[in-house]
Write an enzyme that holds these catalytic residues in place. Structure first.
Site, mmCIF file in Angstrom:
data_model
loop_
_atom_site.group_PDB
_atom_site.id
_atom_site.type_symbol
_atom_site.label_atom_id
_atom_site.label_comp_id
_atom_site.label_asym_id
_atom_site.label_seq_id
_atom_site.Cartn_x
_atom_site.Cartn_y
_atom_site.Cartn_z
ATOM 1 N N HIS A 372 13.834 11.930 2.646
ATOM 2 C CA HIS A 372 13.994 12.246 1.262
ATOM 3 C C HIS A 372 14.017 13.772 1.156
ATOM 4 C CE1 HIS A 372 12.654 8.068 -0.362
ATOM 5 N NE2 HIS A 372 12.099 8.161 0.946
ATOM 6 N N LYS A 563 10.564 16.292 -14.585
ATOM 7 C CA LYS A 563 10.424 16.311 -13.305
ATOM 8 C C LYS A 563 9.453 17.301 -12.858
ATOM 9 C CE LYS A 563 14.925 17.330 -13.044
ATOM 10 N NZ LYS A 563 15.871 16.514 -12.280
ATOM 11 N N ARG A 564 9.035 16.943 -11.347
ATOM 12 C CA ARG A 564 7.977 17.983 -10.669
ATOM 13 C C ARG A 564 8.566 19.197 -10.971
ATOM 14 N NH1 ARG A 564 3.656 15.982 -7.627
ATOM 15 N NH2 ARG A 564 3.446 18.345 -7.410
ATOM 16 N N LYS A 569 14.519 22.766 -8.390
ATOM 17 C CA LYS A 569 14.942 22.079 -9.548
ATOM 18 C C LYS A 569 15.556 23.131 -10.813
ATOM 19 C CE LYS A 569 11.916 18.396 -8.167
ATOM 20 N NZ LYS A 569 12.991 17.014 -7.998
ATOM 21 N N THR A 671 16.238 10.469 -9.073
ATOM 22 C CA THR A 671 16.135 9.115 -9.877
ATOM 23 C C THR A 671 15.982 9.044 -11.402
ATOM 24 O OG1 THR A 671 13.859 9.007 -9.216
ATOM 25 C CG2 THR A 671 15.649 7.918 -7.638
ATOM 26 N N LYS A 675 17.653 7.008 -14.463
ATOM 27 C CA LYS A 675 16.989 6.409 -15.970
ATOM 28 C C LYS A 675 17.690 6.824 -17.126
ATOM 29 C CE LYS A 675 12.896 6.430 -12.848
ATOM 30 N NZ LYS A 675 11.955 7.387 -12.368
HETATM 31 C C1 26Q Z 1 3.432 15.567 2.902
HETATM 32 C C2 26Q Z 1 2.813 15.897 3.721
HETATM 33 C C3 26Q Z 1 1.324 16.269 3.243
HETATM 34 C C4 26Q Z 1 1.388 16.394 1.769
HETATM 35 C C5 26Q Z 1 2.276 15.952 1.114
HETATM 36 C C6 26Q Z 1 3.561 15.685 1.459
HETATM 37 C C7 26Q Z 1 4.499 15.060 0.478
HETATM 38 C C8 26Q Z 1 4.162 14.240 -0.394
HETATM 39 C C9 26Q Z 1 5.144 13.778 -1.196
HETATM 40 C C10 26Q Z 1 5.888 15.501 0.741
HETATM 41 C C11 26Q Z 1 6.773 15.110 -0.094
HETATM 42 C C12 26Q Z 1 6.620 14.177 -1.168
HETATM 43 C C13 26Q Z 1 7.637 13.567 -2.199
HETATM 44 C C14 26Q Z 1 8.651 13.771 -2.118
HETATM 45 C C15 26Q Z 1 9.673 13.306 -2.982
HETATM 46 O O1 26Q Z 1 9.222 12.827 -4.084
HETATM 47 N N1 26Q Z 1 11.007 13.539 -2.760
HETATM 48 C C16 26Q Z 1 11.997 12.859 -3.673
HETATM 49 O O2 26Q Z 1 12.414 11.651 -3.327
HETATM 50 C C17 26Q Z 1 13.268 10.905 -4.457
HETATM 51 C C18 26Q Z 1 13.301 9.473 -3.918
HETATM 52 O O3 26Q Z 1 14.193 9.631 -2.669
HETATM 53 C C19 26Q Z 1 14.362 11.843 -4.668
HETATM 54 O O4 26Q Z 1 15.295 11.263 -5.408
HETATM 55 C C20 26Q Z 1 14.371 13.187 -4.869
HETATM 56 O O5 26Q Z 1 15.688 13.826 -4.697
HETATM 57 C C21 26Q Z 1 13.348 13.987 -3.635
HETATM 58 O O6 26Q Z 1 13.060 15.285 -4.033
#
Ligand code: 26Q
Length: 833
Positions: A372, A563-564, A569, A671, A675
């Site tokens: 991702h 979004k975050r 972004k 995503t 929406k």
């Molecule tokens: C990893 C290790 C330790 C702590 C936290 C994490 C961690 C947690 C959440 C790393 C990444 C995330 C989330 C990532 C994320 O939301 N990515 C998004 O995924 C979406 C679905 O595929 C995409 O549409 C987005 O582009 C992408 O940024």
């Protein structure tokens, strides 16, 4: 006590429950009266919500049992979606919709004096995820149940979900989200399926009865994993799949040992350490490096889930694993659950006697990995030292996987030491690290990205070496969203209009929306479309007034970015444009401006300094713009606190312009963009992630494109000179000058220096200044179209009409066709391959 106690006792199955709304309401009434909370008499909507949820859960359970029985009797292959995050949001309205109570529930409840909307709003969001990746998992579950695919989610039941965000003095303040305080009426705890997860200790090798060396993992500190199951109903199809969330529980002997040692209180207190594993979701949506508790969570999920699947296999097939690979698929949601690769090896070898090659064959035929992210710094790594201390047996297995893998690399690239070092699962250095993405790739038969561009860039960049070795593993699966939640439920007004116009097939066949296209030319339809959207904008305006104290004119152009908060972004680019519009209004440069309401929302990771400072800038700009009497309602700006799933359900249907403005090549997919599109927003966006496919579907004339391409971004970095860009662009220079003048931070000098410096830095990876002019021009094009309501409405309709591809129904069909190969199982009969 009798000695001939029967070993099991069962009631016969209950009679099926009525699916009449009045019967449902009566059951809710009974639950309300009999639950202790119900007769408290306080009238807390939470109690009434719980009562209705319990009445619905009974109906879900009936179908759940039937679905499980059908899957078992078909002996169907099953897939397991392993994810550290399931961002489910609220459940009540979704269950009502999918069980077929959408129209009937409210009238039935009203007869008992209860308004459904109040109950819906009483439910807390299940915020068990950060953002895109977690919400994607939730949309996948909805689509799998709707498609009748036998897919089960495995995740963690965090006691505290994503933090609640408050804004205080223009700053983000995080508060714990104790979402389970009022209990969770949807879940069913199943202590009988408790698993034991081991940590620490050491390994010993001893010959077994057949003289083969066997590993024993000894002296471990164990934690119990107790499953809490949540039903996942399909859309009006009698299917109910499951989401199994694990809760950590201390073992008894752990306490007993301490107790015998004479420290009773210490031993009880030590329970905490074990149970902390599932206490809180990590709120970092890029990997938070090196936190031991996070690694514990990841292994806890992987181990409990795989043990669960294997235990069920053994209960049915004994020690015969010859058909295990044929019958099971594990999909890894990013590398977070990638301990699953060595853990499945361990279970098969150490607990079920398989040899390495047989076990490895099973792992690599059942495991698939979804990536991702494109940001190299976000790729997960774990220090070998930490990993070895916490999971000594797994480290041995990782080393063995690596040794065998490097032999293969050596065969392909003989005597190429750089190649070996680059591809090794272990990154050497002062503190050697395990590269989790490489582990996932080596252990999987499929590796996919989440949008076409993203999958291509993975093959060319991040994973190029692996692509050269195994091109057949790599594939793309463009993301989607479920239209049941994001269109049918979130936008009832538009759904009704669409249904009256082209029928209701779009609920399970989003491509059917294509039939709206000719209606874009019908003035009467356009007016009806505007009326619906206008009501949605009234609803959002009320929320903005309540949450931000800012009044939005519902006739203004609603320009939204939620979004975050991340530098890539580029919320910063958005706010620079807002400052630019403000300057034009102040200067009187715009004699007849398009009224705009700009909404920005999102959470910053608690330790992400720049993201937090960007929130502060947004809030301060909003304060000054909204407080400037000369501006009036021609420009309004608001930062919406605590953006979450249930907020998006109000925001997306009311958005005119969807901001998807990441630096090209950085957003894997996005995503939110989907929406918005589905609900009739027009996108202003870069050629990044799924924006590219959105534009392909809707046509360039219905999309406000701007900015550098991913290739140009790489090119530009080599000679990037933001100072020159600012000098040569009077508008950008004026915007920078206003920010630098301290206009937005009068009593806090220097507050925005870090932001100004980031923009002016030739090393700025996000090229904010480079895209400013193109962004402002694209915004002007959007405003020009807005001036012609018929033209903008046409675009809006065509966006909804072209959104068919972005249903997770399509995404799940693609996963199933290319990766899982599951049959569909209809609990009413028929199983189709
Ligand atoms: C990893 C290790 C330790 C702590 C936290 C994490 C961690 C947690 C959440 C790393 C990444 C995330 C989330 C990532 C994320 O939301 N990515 C998004 O995924 C979406 C679905 O595929 C995409 O549409 C987005 O582009 C992408 O940024």
């Amino acid at each position: 006590m009798s000695t001939d106690t029967p070993r099991s006792v069962r009631f016969p199955d209950p009679d099926p429950l009525s699916m009449e709304a009045d019967a449902l309401a009566q059951d809710a009434r009974r639950y309300y009266g009999h639950e202790w909370a119900g007769d408290a008499g306080g009238g807390d909507p939470l109690d009434a919500y719980r009562a209705l949820a319990l009445a619905l859960r009974d109906r879900l359970v009936e179908r759940w049992r039937a679905t499980s029985a059908a899957v078992a009797s078909a002996d169907a292959r099953q897939a397991y979606y392993l994810s550290l995050e399931f961002l489910m949001g609220r459940t009540l309205n979704n269950v009502l919709l999918n069980l077929g109570f959408a129209e009937s529930a409210d009238p039935a409840l009203r007869k008992l004096g209860v308004a459904l909307e109040t109950l819906i709003d009483a439910e807390p969001d299940a915020g068990l995820g950060n953002g895109g990746l977690g919400r994607l998992a939730a949309c996948f579950l909805d689509s799998c149940a709707t498609l009748q695919l036998p897919v089960t989610g495995y995740g963690i039941r965090y006691e505290y979900g994503m933090f609640r965000q408050r804004i205080e003095h223009a700053r983000q303040v995080e508060e714990p989200d104790h979402w389970l305080r009022g209990g969770n009426p949807w879940e069913i705890e199943r202590p009988a399926d408790t698993r034991r997860v081991r940590f620490r200790g050491y390994t010993e090798f001893r010959p077994d009865a057949k003289g083969r060396m066997r590993a024993a993992w000894l002296g471990t500190e164990d934690v119990l994993a107790v499953p809490c199951d949540v039903p996942v109903p399909g859309y009006r199809n009698e299917t109910v799949n499951g989401l199994r969330l694990w809760r950590a529980l201390a073992t008894d002997e752990f306490n007993l040992g301490e107790f015998n040692a004479g420290s009773y209180t210490e031993s009880v207190a030590a329970k905490n350490a074990a149970e902390n594993i599932t206490m809180v979701l990590y709120p970092n949506d890029a990997s938070e490096n090196g936190k031991e508790l996070r690694l514990r969570q990841q292994y806890f999920l992987a181990s409990a889930s795989l043990q669960d699947v294997v235990a069920r296999w053994v209960a049915r097939h004994g020690s015969d694993f010859s058909r295990f690979a044929e019958k099971n698929r594990f999909q890894l949601n990013d590398t977070h659950p990638s301990c699953a690769v060595p853990e499945l090896m361990r279970i098969l070898m150490d607990e079920h006697d398989l040899d390495w090659d047989t076990a490895w064959e099973i792992v690599t035929r059942t495991t698939a990995y979804t990536n991702h992210t494109l940001l190299p710094e976000a790729l997960e790594k774990w220090s070998v030292r930490l990993f070895g201390q916490l999971l000594p047996r797994l480290l041995e297995i990782v080393y063995e996987i690596n040794a065998r893998f490097l032999t293969e690399v050596e065969r392909r690239w003989p005597a190429d030491h750089e190649q070996l070092a680059r591809m090794s699962l272990i990154e050497e250095g002062p503190e050697p690290q395990i590269r989790m993405a490489y582990l996932a790739i080596v252990g999987s038969f499929s590796v996919n990205g989440v949008a076409a561009l993203h999958s291509d860039l993975l093959k060319q960049g991040l994973f190029a070496d692996f692509h050269a070795l195994w091109p057949e593993k790599f594939n793309n699966k463009t993301n989607g969203v479920t239209q049941r939640r994001w269109l049918v439920a979130a936008n009832p007004g538009l759904s009704k209009l669409v249904t009256e116009t082209i029928g209701d097939a779009f609920a399970t066949n989003l491509d059917a929306l294509r039939a709206l296209r000719p209606h874009a030319e019908d003035a009467g339809f356009r007016q009806a479309w505007r009326r619906v959207r206008r009501a949605n904008k009234d609803r959002l305006s009320a929320v903005v007034r309540q949450c931000c104290g800012v009044s939005f004119d519902p006739d203004a152009l609603f320009d939204v970015q939620v979004k975050r908060i991340h530098e890539y972004k580029r919320q910063l680019l958005n706010i620079l444009h807002v400052v630019h519009l403000y300057l034009r209004l102040k200067d009187g440069a715009d004699r007849d401006p398009v009224p705009r309401a700009v909404l920005i929302g999102g959470k910053a990771a608690p330790g992400y300094f720049m993201a937090k400072r960007i929130i502060t800038l947004v809030c301060k700009v909003a304060e000054m713009v909204n407080g400037d009497r000369r501006i009036g309602d021609r420009l309004r700006v608001a930062f919406l606190p605590n953006y979450r799933v249930s907020a998006m359900e109000v925001i997306a249907p009311a958005t005119d312009l969807s901001e998807q403005i990441s630096t090209a090549g950085k957003e894997a997919s996005g995503t939110g963009n989907m929406k918005f599109m589905m609900n009739g927003a027009v996108t202003i966006g870069t050629l990044d992630g799924a924006n590219i496919e959105i534009r392909e579907e809707v046509g360039d004339e219905n999309f406000f494109l701007f900015g550098l391409t991913a290739t140009e971004v790489e090119e530009t970095r080599r000679h990037y000179d933001p100072e020159a860009i600012i000098r040569q662009d009077a508008d950008l220079a004026a915007v920078m000058a206003l920010i630098e003048s301290g206009f937005f931070n009068r009593f806090e000098p220097g507050l925005f220096d870090p932001i100004v410096q980031a923009i002016r830095n030739p090393q700025d990876p996000w090229l904010v200044a480079a895209d400013f002019r193109a962004f402002v021009d694209a915004q002007a094009r959007a405003a020009a179209v807005w001036r012609d309501p018929e033209a903008f409405t046409r675009m809006s309709i065509l966006n909804t009409a072209a959104s068919g591809k972005f249903s997770t129904d399509r995404t799940m069909r693609d996963y199933n066709a290319d990766i899982w190969g599951l049959p569909t199982v209809d609990p009413r009969g028929r199983t189709r391959p």
